[in-house]
Design a protein around this motif. Structure first.
Motif, PDB file in Angstrom:
ATOM      1  N   SER A 391       0.853  -1.184   0.000  1.00 31.06           N
ATOM      2  CA  SER A 391       0.000   0.000   0.000  1.00 31.06           C
ATOM      3  C   SER A 391       0.880   1.222   0.000  1.00 31.06           C
ATOM      4  CB  SER A 391      -0.936   0.000   1.211  1.00 31.06           C
ATOM      5  OG  SER A 391      -0.187  -0.203   2.379  1.00 31.06           O
ATOM      6  N   GLN A 392       0.286   2.333  -0.348  1.00 30.86           N
ATOM      7  CA  GLN A 392       0.985   3.607  -0.305  1.00 30.86           C
ATOM      8  C   GLN A 392       0.103   4.595   0.427  1.00 30.86           C
ATOM      9  OE1 GLN A 392       1.849   4.418  -4.452  1.00 30.86           O
ATOM     10  NE2 GLN A 392       4.019   4.148  -4.018  1.00 30.86           N
ATOM     11  N   PRO A 393       0.699   5.433   1.283  1.00 27.80           N
ATOM     12  CA  PRO A 393      -0.116   6.438   1.946  1.00 27.80           C
ATOM     13  C   PRO A 393      -0.551   7.498   0.936  1.00 27.80           C
ATOM     14  CG  PRO A 393       2.191   6.682   2.542  1.00 27.80           C
ATOM     15  CD  PRO A 393       2.104   5.470   1.692  1.00 27.80           C
ATOM     16  N   ILE A 394      -1.800   7.883   0.978  1.00 23.99           N
ATOM     17  CA  ILE A 394      -2.232   8.977   0.115  1.00 23.99           C
ATOM     18  C   ILE A 394      -2.946  10.033   0.938  1.00 23.99           C
ATOM     19  CG2 ILE A 394      -2.399   7.718  -2.056  1.00 23.99           C
ATOM     20  CD1 ILE A 394      -5.410   7.584  -1.562  1.00 23.99           C
ATOM     21  N   LEU A 395      -2.947  11.203   0.384  1.00 26.06           N
ATOM     22  CA  LEU A 395      -3.448  12.374   1.070  1.00 26.06           C
ATOM     23  C   LEU A 395      -4.805  12.728   0.484  1.00 26.06           C
ATOM     24  CD1 LEU A 395      -2.182  14.352   3.114  1.00 26.06           C
ATOM     25  CD2 LEU A 395      -1.449  15.699   1.179  1.00 26.06           C
ATOM     26  N   ASN A 396      -5.780  12.940   1.326  1.00 22.56           N
ATOM     27  CA  ASN A 396      -7.087  13.339   0.824  1.00 22.56           C
ATOM     28  C   ASN A 396      -7.449  14.692   1.407  1.00 22.56           C
ATOM     29  OD1 ASN A 396      -7.435  10.799  -0.429  1.00 22.56           O
ATOM     30  ND2 ASN A 396      -7.964   9.954   1.573  1.00 22.56           N
ATOM     31  N   GLN A 397      -8.333  15.391   0.707  1.00 23.24           N
ATOM     32  CA  GLN A 397      -8.786  16.686   1.212  1.00 23.24           C
ATOM     33  C   GLN A 397      -9.905  16.430   2.205  1.00 23.24           C
ATOM     34  OE1 GLN A 397      -7.317  19.357   0.665  1.00 23.24           O
ATOM     35  NE2 GLN A 397      -6.191  19.137  -1.232  1.00 23.24           N
ATOM     36  N   ASP A 398      -9.521  16.206   3.413  1.00 19.99           N
ATOM     37  CA  ASP A 398     -10.543  15.937   4.412  1.00 19.99           C
ATOM     38  C   ASP A 398     -10.026  16.425   5.757  1.00 19.99           C
ATOM     39  OD1 ASP A 398     -12.715  14.738   5.900  1.00 19.99           O
ATOM     40  OD2 ASP A 398     -13.012  13.521   4.097  1.00 19.99           O
ATOM     41  N   LEU A 407      -4.577   4.502   3.025  1.00 19.68           N
ATOM     42  CA  LEU A 407      -3.644   3.658   2.287  1.00 19.68           C
ATOM     43  C   LEU A 407      -4.335   3.161   1.034  1.00 19.68           C
ATOM     44  CD1 LEU A 407      -2.071   1.598   5.183  1.00 19.68           C
ATOM     45  CD2 LEU A 407      -0.992   3.382   3.849  1.00 19.68           C
ATOM     46  N   ALA A 408      -3.611   3.200  -0.071  1.00 20.57           N
ATOM     47  CA  ALA A 408      -4.179   2.731  -1.324  1.00 20.57           C
ATOM     48  C   ALA A 408      -3.189   1.810  -2.000  1.00 20.57           C
ATOM     49  CB  ALA A 408      -4.479   3.913  -2.241  1.00 20.57           C
ATOM     50  N   THR A 409      -3.687   1.040  -2.960  1.00 18.82           N
ATOM     51  CA  THR A 409      -2.788   0.155  -3.688  1.00 18.82           C
ATOM     52  C   THR A 409      -1.834   0.990  -4.530  1.00 18.82           C
ATOM     53  OG1 THR A 409      -4.505  -0.032  -5.314  1.00 18.82           O
ATOM     54  CG2 THR A 409      -4.239  -1.871  -3.801  1.00 18.82           C
ATOM     55  N   PRO A 410      -0.594   0.552  -4.662  1.00 21.95           N
ATOM     56  CA  PRO A 410       0.387   1.364  -5.387  1.00 21.95           C
ATOM     57  C   PRO A 410      -0.036   1.592  -6.834  1.00 21.95           C
ATOM     58  CG  PRO A 410       1.411  -0.583  -4.423  1.00 21.95           C
ATOM     59  CD  PRO A 410      -0.037  -0.709  -4.184  1.00 21.95           C
ATOM     60  N   GLY A 411       0.383   2.713  -7.335  1.00 20.49           N
ATOM     61  CA  GLY A 411       0.111   2.999  -8.744  1.00 20.49           C
ATOM     62  C   GLY A 411      -1.151   3.798  -8.959  1.00 20.49           C
ATOM     63  N   LYS A 412      -2.078   3.739  -7.972  1.00 17.47           N
ATOM     64  CA  LYS A 412      -3.312   4.508  -8.141  1.00 17.47           C
ATOM     65  C   LYS A 412      -3.175   5.798  -7.356  1.00 17.47           C
ATOM     66  CE  LYS A 412      -6.210   0.577  -9.069  1.00 17.47           C
ATOM     67  NZ  LYS A 412      -5.442  -0.592  -8.675  1.00 17.47           N
ATOM     68  N   HIS A 413      -2.177   6.543  -7.673  1.00 15.74           N
ATOM     69  CA  HIS A 413      -1.852   7.683  -6.847  1.00 15.74           C
ATOM     70  C   HIS A 413      -2.510   8.935  -7.366  1.00 15.74           C
ATOM     71  CE1 HIS A 413       0.653   9.754  -3.940  1.00 15.74           C
ATOM     72  NE2 HIS A 413       0.816   8.560  -3.433  1.00 15.74           N
ATOM     73  N   SER A 414      -3.197   9.625  -6.475  1.00 17.09           N
ATOM     74  CA  SER A 414      -3.763  10.912  -6.858  1.00 17.09           C
ATOM     75  C   SER A 414      -2.760  11.989  -6.458  1.00 17.09           C
ATOM     76  CB  SER A 414      -5.086  11.138  -6.145  1.00 17.09           C
ATOM     77  OG  SER A 414      -4.860  11.115  -4.759  1.00 17.09           O
ATOM     78  N   ASN A 415      -2.751  13.041  -7.217  1.00 14.63           N
ATOM     79  CA  ASN A 415      -1.755  14.065  -6.955  1.00 14.63           C
ATOM     80  C   ASN A 415      -2.308  15.185  -6.088  1.00 14.63           C
ATOM     81  OD1 ASN A 415       0.519  13.027  -8.169  1.00 14.63           O
ATOM     82  ND2 ASN A 415      -0.214  13.605 -10.193  1.00 14.63           N
ATOM     83  N   THR A 416      -2.857  14.821  -4.973  1.00 13.08           N
ATOM     84  CA  THR A 416      -3.342  15.850  -4.075  1.00 13.08           C
ATOM     85  C   THR A 416      -2.152  16.431  -3.336  1.00 13.08           C
ATOM     86  OG1 THR A 416      -4.885  14.101  -3.609  1.00 13.08           O
ATOM     87  CG2 THR A 416      -5.340  16.219  -2.629  1.00 13.08           C
ATOM     88  N   SER A 417      -2.083  17.706  -3.333  1.00 14.19           N
ATOM     89  CA  SER A 417      -0.986  18.300  -2.577  1.00 14.19           C
ATOM     90  C   SER A 417      -1.572  18.989  -1.348  1.00 14.19           C
ATOM     91  CB  SER A 417      -0.227  19.291  -3.438  1.00 14.19           C
ATOM     92  OG  SER A 417      -1.119  20.291  -3.862  1.00 14.19           O
ATOM     93  N   LEU A 418      -0.723  19.169  -0.405  1.00 10.28           N
ATOM     94  CA  LEU A 418      -1.154  19.774   0.845  1.00 10.28           C
ATOM     95  C   LEU A 418      -1.299  21.270   0.621  1.00 10.28           C
ATOM     96  CD1 LEU A 418      -1.501  18.592   3.706  1.00 10.28           C
ATOM     97  CD2 LEU A 418       0.720  19.565   4.211  1.00 10.28           C
ATOM     98  N   ASN A 419      -2.514  21.759   0.696  1.00 14.11           N
ATOM     99  CA  ASN A 419      -2.638  23.187   0.416  1.00 14.11           C
ATOM    100  C   ASN A 419      -2.874  24.004   1.675  1.00 14.11           C
ATOM    101  OD1 ASN A 419      -5.167  22.351   0.891  1.00 14.11           O
ATOM    102  ND2 ASN A 419      -6.020  22.932  -1.096  1.00 14.11           N
ATOM    103  N   LYS A 420      -3.243  23.342   2.756  1.00 13.20           N
ATOM    104  CA  LYS A 420      -3.395  24.142   3.975  1.00 13.20           C
ATOM    105  C   LYS A 420      -2.127  24.004   4.817  1.00 13.20           C
ATOM    106  CE  LYS A 420      -5.641  20.345   6.291  1.00 13.20           C
ATOM    107  NZ  LYS A 420      -6.423  19.786   7.255  1.00 13.20           N
TER     108      LYS A 420
ATOM    109  N   ALA B  97       7.694  13.020  -1.292  1.00  9.73           N
ATOM    110  CA  ALA B  97       6.758  12.559  -2.327  1.00  9.73           C
ATOM    111  C   ALA B  97       6.130  11.255  -1.859  1.00  9.73           C
ATOM    112  CB  ALA B  97       7.497  12.359  -3.639  1.00  9.73           C
ATOM    113  N   LEU B  98       4.810  11.282  -1.692  1.00 10.51           N
ATOM    114  CA  LEU B  98       4.149  10.113  -1.095  1.00 10.51           C
ATOM    115  C   LEU B  98       4.166   8.900  -2.007  1.00 10.51           C
ATOM    116  CD1 LEU B  98       1.098  11.817   0.605  1.00 10.51           C
ATOM    117  CD2 LEU B  98       3.122  10.900   1.685  1.00 10.51           C
ATOM    118  N   ASP B  99       4.260   9.142  -3.307  1.00 14.69           N
ATOM    119  CA  ASP B  99       4.236   7.973  -4.198  1.00 14.69           C
ATOM    120  C   ASP B  99       5.566   7.225  -4.193  1.00 14.69           C
ATOM    121  OD1 ASP B  99       5.490  10.037  -5.422  1.00 14.69           O
ATOM    122  OD2 ASP B  99       4.735   9.610  -7.428  1.00 14.69           O
ATOM    123  N   LYS B 100       6.534   7.765  -3.466  1.00 12.22           N
ATOM    124  CA  LYS B 100       7.800   7.038  -3.356  1.00 12.22           C
ATOM    125  C   LYS B 100       7.819   6.153  -2.118  1.00 12.22           C
ATOM    126  CE  LYS B 100       9.734   8.548  -6.981  1.00 12.22           C
ATOM    127  NZ  LYS B 100       8.759   7.900  -7.864  1.00 12.22           N
TER     128      LYS B 100
END
Lengths: 501, 231
Positions: A391-398, A407-420, B97-100
Motif C-alpha cells: 500500500s501507499q499512503p495517500i493524502l485526501n482533502q478531508d 492507504l491505497a494500492t500502489p500505482g493509483k496515486h492521486s496528486n493531491t498536494s497539501l494546500n493548507k 513525495a508520497l508515491d515514493k
C-alpha cells in the motif's frame, strides 16, 4: 530508375507436422510420423518427418501403402487450427523483418482454400530493408536463423512480384540474393506447370508447345487474350509487374492469445515453466511487432476435467521483457493452487500502452534506471506477497485525520498536494482505530500515565454527524514520547489517535 | 557473488593493506552533531540497527531527512511492517513525495526476510520493523550482505530486548528519550570505532536548524553527492 520490389516467398512444407510436434512427448517425436489428410475421400499422407522419409514414405501415399512400407509409422491427423496459429506466429516473425507481409490464405489466389492444398506460406517485400540489415544477404541469413531456431523448415523463392516469387520457390532456403537479371532469367525458364491454373489450360499450353514462362510471355498479349480467360491474363500482367498484387497485408491482432497444449498433462510447477517461457517469448515478439508494452497478462491453466485456474499479473511499469515476466509469473505461481494435471496453458494480454520513445536504447540516464528498478520491485513484491500486502499512503482533502490519510494500492496515486498550512504539530504514526484512553484518578492513562502538553485544536468533520466533533490535544508520557489524543465532544471520551515518533 | 577483482575492490568492506582509513560513503543525517558522531552521516551499504526504548519517542523523525533524500532521488522507500499507519499529512508537510513510499505487510517471517532483501537489492531505502520472535543472526547477516553488495542504506528497528543479542549490523544505536524532543543516542556498535559514545540530540519542528556542511570533515562526502536539508 524506379526502385524494383523484391518479393520473398516463404513456404513451410512441413508446417502440418511442425504445428503438432511441440505437443508430442520426446520419445514419440523420434519415431517415424506422418500427417494424414482427407483428399478426395481417401486418407493420404500429407507430409512426414525424416525418420519416416527414410522408410520411403512420401506425400500422397495412401495409408495402406504407407503402413505397408513402415509398420510402426505414427499417423496423426492434420490440425488446421493449430497450423493457422503457427502461421500467424511465423507471420509475426516475418513482420519483424519487413512491414509488408502477406499471408497466402488471405491472398486473392486461394480463396477456395481447401485444406488439401498445402500452400502454407507468406510473402515479404524486402526492398526497403536494405539499410536496416546491412544488405539483403544478411537479412536472409538472419531470417533463416530465426526460423531454424524455432525448428521450422522453410524454403524460399525470390522474385520481382509475389507470383514470380512463389513460382520460383526452390527446394531449400536460399541465403544469397540473386541479381535482377538472374531473377528474370529464372522466371523465364520456370516451368509452366508450376502455375496455378486448371488442368484444361495446362493442356492447351502443351498443345501450343509452351513449356516455360518465357515462352508464354513471349507471345503477343492480344493473341493470348483470345485463347485464355481473364484470370490468366491478370496472372500474366502481374508476372510482368504491370498490375499490382492486391492482397491485404498482415497486421498483428489487437489482443494477444496463445496457447500450448500438452495432452499428457503437466503435473508439477517446475515443468510448467518451459511452456510458459515459450509463450512469453511469443508475447514479446508480438509486443515488439506492435511496438507496445503490456500492463497486464493473464494465464489460464486448464486441466482435462474441471475448472481452469486463472492467474493475473499486474505490472506497475510497462514491460516487454520476457525474462522479467517469467520471473514475476514464477513468483506468483508459487502461491497458486493448481489443478493436479494441466493440459493446456493459455496466455492472454489485451492491455497495452505504446512503447515510450527510447526504450530500446540502453539506459542513458540513471534516473530512468532507478524508476525501472522501483517498478520491478513493486511487481515482484506484488507477485510474491499478493496485492493486499502493498500500500501507499495517500493524502485526501478531508478534515478528519483517518480520512485525510489513507492507504491505497500502489500505482493509483492521486496528486493531491497539501494546500493548507499545518497549524498544530502533526504525528507521524496514525492508529488505524483510535485506542480508548482510561481515566484513573482524573489522570489519562494509555499504557502509561499521560500528561497534556498543549491543545485543544478542534477538528470538525462532517458537521451533520455530531460525533465527528473532536478536540485534539498533544500529550506526553514520563519518557518523553508524544501522543496525539482527542476527546469526542459528544461523549467526552478520550482516545489516542497517533504517535509523534 | 563477486566474480572478478574489480567487483571485490569496489566493495566497501574489502580491507586493503595500505589504506589507513576505510573509504566510507555516507549520506548526511541532517543533524550536525550526529554527522560528526557517525563520521559523516548514515553509512550506506551497511545495515543500521536502531533500538528505540519505546515507539513514539522520535525514532522516525530522525530518519525523515534520509527518506526525503531518497524520495527526491526518485528512489523508493519501503516500510516493511511498520507498527502503525504512516500519517500522510505529516509526511507531505516534510515535502516527501508520497508515491515514493511503499508500505509492505508480511504474513510470516520468510516473507519478511524475502521482502527486506528484495528491497535492498532493488536500490530502495529499507525501513524494517522486526516482529516477534526477533530475526535470527543468520537472517540479519543476509540483509547486511545484501546492503554491502548493493550500496544502499538499510534501517532496522528492533525492540529494546534485542540489545543483548548479537547483531551483524555495522551500526547499532540505542535511542532513549530524555524529555520532549530530546533524544539520547547511545552508540552500541560502530564499525571501526569503539562503541559507547553518547549524543544528545534535539528534534522537533521548532528547534531544527540547518545543517552546516562547512563544519563537517571535508572528505566525508567526496564520493557521494550531498544535498542540504531544509527541514
Amino acid at each position: 530508375m524506379l526502385k524494383r520490389d523484391i518479393w520473398l516467398y516463404l513456404h513451410f512444407p512441413l508446417l502440418p507436422l511442425e504445428a503438432l510436434l511441440p505437443q508430442l512427448p520426446t520419445e514419440q517425436a523420434q519415431k517415424p510420423i506422418a500427417i494424414i489428410n482427407l483428399q478426395k475421400n481417401i486418407q493420404r499422407v500429407l507430409c512426414c518427418n525424416t525418420q519416416a522419409a527414410a522408410w520411403g514414405i512420401e506425400p500422397d501415399l495412401s495409408i495402406s501403402t504407407a503402413l505397408a512400407l513402415c509398420p510402426e509409422l505414427e499417423l496423426l491427423s492434420r490440425q488446421i487450427e493449430q497450423e493457422q496459429q503457427l502461421l500467424q506466429q511465423l507471420a509475426l516473425v516475418a513482420y519483424s523483418f519487413s512491414p509488408v507481409v502477406i499471408l497466402t490464405d488471405s491472398g486473392s489466389l486461394n480463396h477456395s482454400s481447401v485444406p488439401s492444398n498445402h500452400s502454407s506460406g507468406l510473402w515479404l517485400e524486402i526492398s526497403g530493408c536494405y539499410k536496416l540489415f546491412k544488405g539483403y544477404d544478411a537479412l536472409l541469413r538472419e531470417l533463416d536463423y530465426r526460423l531454424r531456431s524455432q525448428s521450422i523448415t522453410a524454403v524460399n523463392g525470390i522474385g520481382q512480384n509475389p507470383l514470380a516469387a512463389k513460382l520460383l520457390c526452390g527446394p531449400d532456403f536460399e541465403t544469397q540474393l540473386p541479381d535482377q537479371t538472374e531473377i528474370q532469367r529464372r522466371l523465364l525458364n520456370a516451368d509452366l506447370s508450376l502455375l496455378e491454373i486448371n488442368r484444361k489450360q495446362q493442356q492447351s499450353f502443351k498443345q501450343l508447345g509452351l513449356n516455360t514462362v518465357g515462352d508464354l510471355l513471349a507471345l503477343p498479349r492480344s493473341a493470348l487474350s483470345r485463347r485464355f480467360n481473364a484470370e490468366l491474363m491478370l496472372t500474366i500482367a502481374q508476372l510482368n509487374n504491370e498490375k499490382p498484387f492486391n492482397a491485404p497485408r498482415f497486421q498483428p491482432a489487437n489482443s494477444f492469445r496463445d496457447l500450448i497444449q500438452n495432452p499428457q498433462g503437466i503435473f508439477n510447477k517446475e515443468s510448467l515453466l518451459f511452456p510458459m517461457k515459450t509463450l512469453l517469448q511469443h508475447l514479446c515478439q508480438y509486443l515488439m511487432a506492435r511496438q507496445c508494452h503490456c500492463r497486464e497478462i493473464e494465464w489460464h491453466f486448464e486441466p482435462l476435467i474441471g475448472e481452469s485456474q486463472k492467474m493475473q499479473i499486474q505490472l506497475s511499469g510497462s514491460q516487454n521483457n520476457w525474462s522479467t515476466l517469467l520471473m514475476l509469473s514464477r513468483l506468483q505461481l508459487e502461491r497458486l493452487e493448481l489443478p493436479r494435471s494441466i493440459e493446456q496453458i493459455i496466455l492472454y494480454a489485451d492491455q497495452f500502452i505504446e512503447a515510450p520513445m527510447g526504450v530500446f536504447n540502453l539506459d542513458l540516464f540513471d534516473n530512468q534506471k532507478t524508476a525501472q528498478q522501483s517498478c520491478e520491485l513493486i511487481d515482484s513484491l506484488n507477485a510474491r506477497l499478493g496485492i493486499d500486502a502493498l500500500s501507499q499512503p495517500i493524502l485526501n482533502q478531508d478534515y478528519l485525520p483517518e480520512q485525510a490519510s489513507t492507504l491505497a494500492t500502489p500505482g493509483k496515486h492521486s496528486n493531491t498536494s497539501l494546500n493548507k498550512k499545518l497549524k498544530a504539530p502533526q504525528p507521524l504514526w496514525l492508529l488505524t482505530d483510535p485506542a480508548p484512553v482510561h481515566l484513573r484518578n482524573k489522570k489519562l492513562y494509555w499504557r502509561q500515565p499521560l500528561t497534556i502538553i498543549s491543545g485543544p485544536e478542534r477538528l470538525c468533520g462532517n458537521w451533520w454527524q455530531a460525533e465527528q466533533q473532536r478536540d485534539y490535544y498533544l500529550a506526553c508520557d514520563s519518557n518523553g514520547a508524544r501522543y496525539w489524543l482527542f476527546r469526542e465532544t459528544s461523549s467526552q471520551r478520550w482516545f489516542v489517535h497517533g504517535l509523534f515518533s | 557473488m563477486p566474480n572478478n577483482i574489480a567487483t571485490v575492490l569496489s566493495r566497501q568492506d574489502t580491507w586493503r593493506g595500505r589504506s589507513q582509513r576505510l573509504p566510507r560513503r555516507t549520506i548526511t543525517t541532517g543533524h550536525n552533531n550526529l554527522d560528526l558522531l557517525l563520521q559523516g552521516g548514515w553509512p550506506i551499504s551497511v545495515l543500521t540497527e536502531l533500538m528505540p526504548q519505546q515507539s513514539g519517542i522520535g525514532e522516525l523523525s530522525l530518519l525523515l531527512p534520509t527518506i526525503k533524500y531518497y524520495a527526491d532521488n526518485n528512489q523508493l522507500c519501503v516500510w516493511l511492517d511498520p507498527p502503525y499507519q504512516p500519517y500522510a499529512p505529516r509526511l507531505a508537510a516534510a515535502d516527501i513525495a508520497l508515491d515514493k513510499l511503499l508500505v509492505v505487510r508480511s504474513k510470516n517471517h520468510a516473507e519478511w526476510l524475502w521482502a527486506a532483501e528484495q528491497s535492498i537489492r532493488s536500490g530502495a531505502l529499507l525501513l524494517a520493523w522486526t516482529k516477534q520472535p526477533p530475526p535470527r543472526y543468520a537472517d540479519l547477516r543476509k540483509l547486511q550482505l545484501a546492503a554491502a553488495d548493493n550500496g544502499n542504506a538499510a534501517f532496522l528497528f528492533s525492540a529494546p530486548s534485542a540489545m543483548s543479542a548479537p547483531s551483524p549490523a555495522a551500526l547499532r544505536l540505542e535511542l532513549q528519550s530524555l524529555e520532549i524532543n530530546q533524544l539520547l543516542l547511545n552508540v552500541r556498535k560502530q564499525r571501526g570505532v569503539a562503541g559507547g559514545a553518547q549524543l544528545q540530540l534535539s528534534l522537533g519542528e521548532a528547534n531544527t536548524q540547518r545543517t552546516n556542511l562547512a563544519l563537517l570533515p571535508a572528505d566525508r562526502h567526496r564520493t557521494y553527492p550531498v544535498r542540504q536539508f531544509n527541514n
